[in-house]
Motif scaffolding. Structure first.
Motif, PDB file in Angstrom:
ATOM      1  N   MET A  74       0.781  -0.739   0.315  1.00  0.00           N
ATOM      2  CA  MET A  74       0.202   0.160  -0.251  1.00  0.00           C
ATOM      3  C   MET A  74       0.966   1.105  -0.100  1.00  0.00           C
ATOM      4  SD  MET A  74      -3.368   0.560  -0.071  1.00  0.00           S
ATOM      5  CE  MET A  74      -4.165  -0.674   0.696  1.00  0.00           C
ATOM      6  N   GLY A  75       0.682   2.460  -0.502  1.00  0.00           N
ATOM      7  CA  GLY A  75       1.453   3.781  -0.803  1.00  0.00           C
ATOM      8  C   GLY A  75       0.851   4.439  -0.152  1.00  0.00           C
ATOM      9  N   SER A  76       1.561   5.337  -0.453  1.00  0.00           N
ATOM     10  CA  SER A  76       1.104   6.742   0.470  1.00  0.00           C
ATOM     11  C   SER A  76      -0.546   7.707  -0.315  1.00  0.00           C
ATOM     12  CB  SER A  76       2.013   8.111   0.185  1.00  0.00           C
ATOM     13  OG  SER A  76       2.066   8.135  -0.702  1.00  0.00           O
ATOM     14  N   GLU A  97       0.419   8.799  -3.640  1.00  0.00           N
ATOM     15  CA  GLU A  97       0.340   7.654  -4.673  1.00  0.00           C
ATOM     16  C   GLU A  97      -0.729   7.131  -4.748  1.00  0.00           C
ATOM     17  OE1 GLU A  97       5.244   6.151  -3.272  1.00  0.00           O
ATOM     18  OE2 GLU A  97       3.383   5.267  -2.872  1.00  0.00           O
TER      19      GLU A  97
END
Lengths: 199, 199
Positions: free
Chosen positions: A178-180, A183
């Motif tokens: 999982m990105g920020s 993102e």
DNA sequence: TTACTAACTGGCCGGCCGGTCAATTGGGGC
DNA sequence: GCCCCAATTGACCGGCCGGCCAGTTAGTAA
């Protein structure tokens, strides 16, 4: 001089509302006691009753204040960006997403309110969605977006994708892969905007 | 014969769990009292304490039961559809959406649990998302989906869009311009699937 | 200065909260 | 048939709940 010793009903109400907002956001209506609200506000329990009638009155006032701020901000956002260029939808998504990123506690408050069956803000929500849907329809008629999808569903789709992201962000923040925030937003926009390109 | 008069610990526990599920789903943990739980279960308050320890123990048991069902169903769904054809993602979205449509109370329960800070189910959720992301990655490598987006974000996007739809469906059900469950799903799929087409 | 009103306080209330415990009941193993 | 243990009950507990009320204080207008 310390102004907190002088009597100012508006200031007192504001202080109570602020403290109540924090407590209700964190734990919901039922789990918060009048005694906690009083202590957090720095006033007596009786004074809260004096200003807001009862616990539910305070809860309603907190919701009204929070939703009024949200509503004004969103409406201004929607009415500001006047010229319907191709990036209008994309920009709206980004603005909405960033607003939620900066006001995560508002998302929580609305979640509590909704679970408890509150529908007092529903008409304002409906108005915002209608405004947004109108913009989408304009873009569709101008040939900037595909026109075989319901404009209301377009707005709902991105509102849902953004809202739920922040409603569950504490959970998935550290999940593998999982990105920020940014993102996720970028990937969502890639999918969403290409998905809406005209044939 | 009425079996409710005979002693059966498992049956009693199941009855308590069922009644508690309904009450907790409707009003959340804090707003429900042990007396209400006892009356709805048709047993005494003390018996609930005997079987579940305290109110929180019952709440945990309810969440565990509901999430276990959800988790098993979803995992089976994910592992069943084996052959990675082009419609796999689309089918997964439809299946997930329909599951929520048939189990709206589960969505509510998880919303309550999440707002109250429960993270006991987070790892199972993470596992499901990882499973789904793996499928998306396979499809990307097979050239069936665009590969410039994070697979985890792809899964999260459609899960968010579906979950939030059912979390707020009582609100927007009668908003002007808003279609039915199936119409929303169809429009979302149009946007989502075209947005994921490879270049 | 005085009289009035609204802001504000502290103590109290009945009731319900979650939880405990001793006593009773009933079913399964011997 | 008896016994044991788990299931089940109802009475009871201290404490906290939301709300009320009589009284006090501080601005304010005449």
């Amino acid at each position: 001089m310390n102004e907190s010793t002088t009597r100012d009903a508006d200031l007192t109400r504001a202080r109570i509302l602020e403290a109540a907002f924090d407590l209700f956001v964190d734990r919901g209506f039922a789990a918060v006691t009048m005694r906690e609200l009083a202590e957090a506000s720095g006033v007596t329990k009786s004074l809260i009753h004096h200003h807001f009638g009862n616990k539910e009155g305070l809860w309603d006032a907190v919701k009204e204040m929070a939703f009024a701020r949200y509503y004004e901000g969103q409406k201004a956002d929607l009415e500001r960006s006047g010229d319907p260029d191709a990036n209008l939808l994309s920009n709206s998504v980004v603005r909405y997403f960033r607003f939620l990123a900066e006001n995560p506690r508002v998302v929580r408050l609305f979640s509590w309110a909704h679970l408890e069956g509150d529908s007092s803000c529903s008409h304002m929500d409906a108005e915002l969605v209608e405004l947004g849907a109108g913009r989408v329809r304009q873009a569709q008629e101008a040939g900037q977006l595909r026109d075989d999808v319901n404009p209301t569903h377009v707005v709902t789709t991105f509102v849902n994708a953004c809202t739920q992201w922040f409603a569950t962000c504490e959970h998935h923040a550290d999940w593998p892969g999982m990105g920020s925030d940014e993102e996720y937003l970028a990937d969502f926009l890639k999918i969403f905007m290409r998905g809406l390109q005209p044939d």
